[in-house]
Write a protein that holds these residues in place. Structure first.
Motif, PDB file in Angstrom:
ATOM      1  N   ILE A 160      -3.583  -5.402   5.682  1.00  0.00           N
ATOM      2  CA  ILE A 160      -4.051  -6.144   4.517  1.00  0.00           C
ATOM      3  C   ILE A 160      -2.937  -7.054   4.044  1.00  0.00           C
ATOM      4  O   ILE A 160      -1.823  -6.584   3.754  1.00  0.00           O
ATOM      5  N   GLU A 161      -3.215  -8.352   3.956  1.00  0.00           N
ATOM      6  CA  GLU A 161      -2.210  -9.311   3.497  1.00  0.00           C
ATOM      7  C   GLU A 161      -2.290  -9.429   1.980  1.00  0.00           C
ATOM      8  O   GLU A 161      -3.341  -9.750   1.425  1.00  0.00           O
ATOM      9  N   ILE A 162      -1.186  -9.146   1.307  1.00  0.00           N
ATOM     10  CA  ILE A 162      -1.137  -9.214  -0.138  1.00  0.00           C
ATOM     11  C   ILE A 162      -0.133 -10.270  -0.553  1.00  0.00           C
ATOM     12  O   ILE A 162       1.044 -10.211  -0.159  1.00  0.00           O
ATOM     13  N   ILE A 163      -0.618 -11.249  -1.306  1.00  0.00           N
ATOM     14  CA  ILE A 163       0.275 -12.321  -1.797  1.00  0.00           C
ATOM     15  C   ILE A 163       0.622 -12.009  -3.235  1.00  0.00           C
ATOM     16  O   ILE A 163      -0.226 -12.078  -4.140  1.00  0.00           O
ATOM     17  N   ASN A 221       4.854   2.902  -3.222  1.00  0.00           N
ATOM     18  CA  ASN A 221       4.940   3.499  -1.881  1.00  0.00           C
ATOM     19  C   ASN A 221       3.568   3.556  -1.212  1.00  0.00           C
ATOM     20  O   ASN A 221       3.430   3.261  -0.017  1.00  0.00           O
ATOM     21  N   ARG A 222       2.535   3.966  -1.969  1.00  0.00           N
ATOM     22  CA  ARG A 222       1.194   4.139  -1.382  1.00  0.00           C
ATOM     23  C   ARG A 222       0.578   2.790  -0.998  1.00  0.00           C
ATOM     24  O   ARG A 222      -0.046   2.664   0.043  1.00  0.00           O
ATOM     25  N   TYR A 223       0.754   1.782  -1.853  1.00  0.00           N
ATOM     26  CA  TYR A 223       0.094   0.506  -1.528  1.00  0.00           C
ATOM     27  C   TYR A 223       0.777  -0.165  -0.346  1.00  0.00           C
ATOM     28  O   TYR A 223       0.122  -0.861   0.460  1.00  0.00           O
ATOM     29  N   LYS A 224       2.088   0.040  -0.175  1.00  0.00           N
ATOM     30  CA  LYS A 224       2.772  -0.502   1.002  1.00  0.00           C
ATOM     31  C   LYS A 224       2.283   0.172   2.278  1.00  0.00           C
ATOM     32  O   LYS A 224       2.078  -0.489   3.312  1.00  0.00           O
ATOM     33  N   GLU A 225       2.063   1.498   2.213  1.00  0.00           N
ATOM     34  CA  GLU A 225       1.535   2.224   3.377  1.00  0.00           C
ATOM     35  C   GLU A 225       0.139   1.721   3.737  1.00  0.00           C
ATOM     36  O   GLU A 225      -0.164   1.456   4.907  1.00  0.00           O
ATOM     37  N   LEU A 226      -0.723   1.617   2.733  1.00  0.00           N
ATOM     38  CA  LEU A 226      -2.096   1.179   2.998  1.00  0.00           C
ATOM     39  C   LEU A 226      -2.129  -0.248   3.535  1.00  0.00           C
ATOM     40  O   LEU A 226      -2.870  -0.557   4.483  1.00  0.00           O
ATOM     41  N   ALA A 227      -1.335  -1.142   2.935  1.00  0.00           N
ATOM     42  CA  ALA A 227      -1.328  -2.537   3.376  1.00  0.00           C
ATOM     43  C   ALA A 227      -0.812  -2.666   4.806  1.00  0.00           C
ATOM     44  O   ALA A 227      -1.324  -3.465   5.601  1.00  0.00           O
ATOM     45  N   GLU A 228       0.184  -1.859   5.155  1.00  0.00           N
ATOM     46  CA  GLU A 228       0.763  -1.933   6.502  1.00  0.00           C
ATOM     47  C   GLU A 228      -0.178  -1.352   7.546  1.00  0.00           C
ATOM     48  O   GLU A 228      -0.408  -1.964   8.596  1.00  0.00           O
ATOM     49  N   LYS A 229      -0.745  -0.186   7.270  1.00  0.00           N
ATOM     50  CA  LYS A 229      -1.594   0.499   8.254  1.00  0.00           C
ATOM     51  C   LYS A 229      -2.953  -0.173   8.423  1.00  0.00           C
ATOM     52  O   LYS A 229      -3.541  -0.147   9.504  1.00  0.00           O
ATOM     53  N   ALA A 269      -5.112   1.844  -4.031  1.00  0.00           N
ATOM     54  CA  ALA A 269      -6.262   1.078  -3.522  1.00  0.00           C
ATOM     55  C   ALA A 269      -6.812   0.149  -4.602  1.00  0.00           C
ATOM     56  O   ALA A 269      -7.200  -0.989  -4.320  1.00  0.00           O
ATOM     57  N   ILE A 270      -6.852   0.617  -5.851  1.00  0.00           N
ATOM     58  CA  ILE A 270      -7.329  -0.232  -6.957  1.00  0.00           C
ATOM     59  C   ILE A 270      -6.362  -1.387  -7.192  1.00  0.00           C
ATOM     60  O   ILE A 270      -6.784  -2.519  -7.468  1.00  0.00           O
ATOM     61  N   TYR A 271      -5.074  -1.121  -7.075  1.00  0.00           N
ATOM     62  CA  TYR A 271      -4.065  -2.177  -7.251  1.00  0.00           C
ATOM     63  C   TYR A 271      -4.242  -3.268  -6.193  1.00  0.00           C
ATOM     64  O   TYR A 271      -4.241  -4.464  -6.519  1.00  0.00           O
ATOM     65  N   ILE A 272      -4.436  -2.863  -4.923  1.00  0.00           N
ATOM     66  CA  ILE A 272      -4.642  -3.843  -3.842  1.00  0.00           C
ATOM     67  C   ILE A 272      -5.943  -4.616  -4.078  1.00  0.00           C
ATOM     68  O   ILE A 272      -6.001  -5.839  -3.948  1.00  0.00           O
ATOM     69  N   SER A 273      -7.005  -3.885  -4.461  1.00  0.00           N
ATOM     70  CA  SER A 273      -8.307  -4.520  -4.662  1.00  0.00           C
ATOM     71  C   SER A 273      -8.281  -5.511  -5.827  1.00  0.00           C
ATOM     72  O   SER A 273      -8.926  -6.563  -5.773  1.00  0.00           O
ATOM     73  N   SER A 274      -7.530  -5.183  -6.876  1.00  0.00           N
ATOM     74  CA  SER A 274      -7.454  -6.112  -8.025  1.00  0.00           C
ATOM     75  C   SER A 274      -6.756  -7.411  -7.649  1.00  0.00           C
ATOM     76  O   SER A 274      -7.119  -8.481  -8.135  1.00  0.00           O
TER      77      SER A 274
END
Length: 338
Positions: free
Chosen positions: A334-337, A323-331, A293-298
């Motif tokens: 969340i669009e991550i560039i 693995n965790r950030y891909k699950e969170l982004a998919e579910k 979650a911190i990685y996505i938020s950063s």
């Protein structure tokens, strides 16, 4: 017969006096309660914001300014202190009671410095006597095996807590947990270090200051496996009701280690809250989910941190974060560039 009747009369008189005394006590307590209730509420405006003005010795309502009481006694010290040194010199009490010392800090300590209470050097004639007093004081403080066990275990607890940078309330809670384990004879057959480390881990869970088993195993002298086994045993025997650790509890510490702003931290907390509502955090390690979650938020907040940096701070692998950030982004859509 006359003596028996006299004894009965005396007993009746005593009972009557006791009843009168009890009734008087009840009346006094009711009177005190009414006085306290009157003083805790302003009769003019009904406000409860009452302030003690110690300079004028008045009890004043903060809302309307009515003086409820005047010329009351100031129960504070009669001296003033303008810094910490003056306060320590003029105070006449010892340190507060603490569970982190085996005798709760209530015994006398003879200082190692050869100076009296006024700071003057003690003469060489009295130094030998002071040395003997100090030696016997050390021996008397730890009198039996239980106190010796507590002294060693609590010093070990303090060492581990200092290495982990834990606050005072966690140390006190860990000391209480260890004392309960000693009272229930749960130490027998187990190492003191293992039980102390398990008590510290339980205290961290209770005080919502989460530390992983790996972190505690690093600063302790026992393995992670033994700490986990001992923790499960004492939590079951002492009836400690501890909820699973939430990933949100790890976010402030990890963000601080990565030098991230408060906006990034609040966004990571919001991501974890949404993940918890959709049950995406159950069955997964809390540190890995928090790190993802911190990685996505950063990334979303414009303060990008690499997976390796986040993994080093969180104590997990880069694969776990991926693995965790891909699950969170998919579910959570969340669009991550990247």
């Amino acid at each position: 017969m006359a003596e028996v009747e006299k004894l009965k009369q005396l007993q009746l008189q005593r009972e009557a006096l006791k009843k009168r005394g009890e009734q008087q006590k009840v009346k006094e307590t009711e009177k005190k309660r009414t006085e306290e209730s009157v003083q805790s509420v302003c009769p003019e405006c009904g406000s409860r914001q009452l302030v003690h003005d110690y300079e004028r010795a008045e009890l004043v309502c903060q809302n309307c300014g009515l003086v409820l009481d005047e010329e009351f006694i100031d129960r504070g010290p009669e001296w003033r202190a303008f810094d910490h040194d003056q306060r320590m010199k003029r105070s006449r009490v010892g340190a507060p009671m603490t569970f982190t010392i085996h005798d709760k800090g209530l015994s006398t300590m003879i200082d190692w410095r050869n100076r009296d209470s006024y700071g003057r050097a003690i003469s060489s004639k009295n130094r030998a006597q002071l040395y003997r007093l100090r030696k016997w004081q050390r021996r008397i403080r730890v009198s039996n095996a239980t106190e010796r066990n507590l002294a060693f275990a609590l010093s070990e607890l303090d060492r581990m807590a200092s290495a982990l940078g834990l606050p005072r309330n966690v140390r006190e809670t860990a000391a209480v947990v260890y004392r309960d384990a000693v009272d229930k004879n749960l130490i027998r057959g187990r190492s003191i270090e293992g039980v102390a480390a398990a008590a510290l881990y339980a205290a961290c869970r209770q005080c919502s200051v989460p530390r992983t088993l790996d972190e505690i195993a690093e600063v302790s002298r026992v393995s992670r496996k033994e700490i986990g086994r001992t923790y499960r045993f004492i939590s079951r025997e002492l009836g400690l009701k501890l909820l699973p650790t939430s990933p949100i509890d790890y976010v402030p510490r990890f963000c601080s280690g990565l030098n991230l702003k408060g906006e990034v931290q609040s966004r990571a907390v919001e991501i974890l809250r949404q993940a918890g509502e959709r049950e995406l955090t159950s069955g997964r390690g809390p540190t890995g989910v928090a790190a993802a979650a911190i990685y996505i938020s950063s990334i979303l907040g414009g303060e990008r941190r690499t997976q390796r940096e986040v993994a080093e701070v969180a104590g997990v692998t880069e694969v776990t974060i991926r693995n965790r950030y891909k699950e969170l982004a998919e579910k959570l859509d969340i669009e991550i560039i990247l």
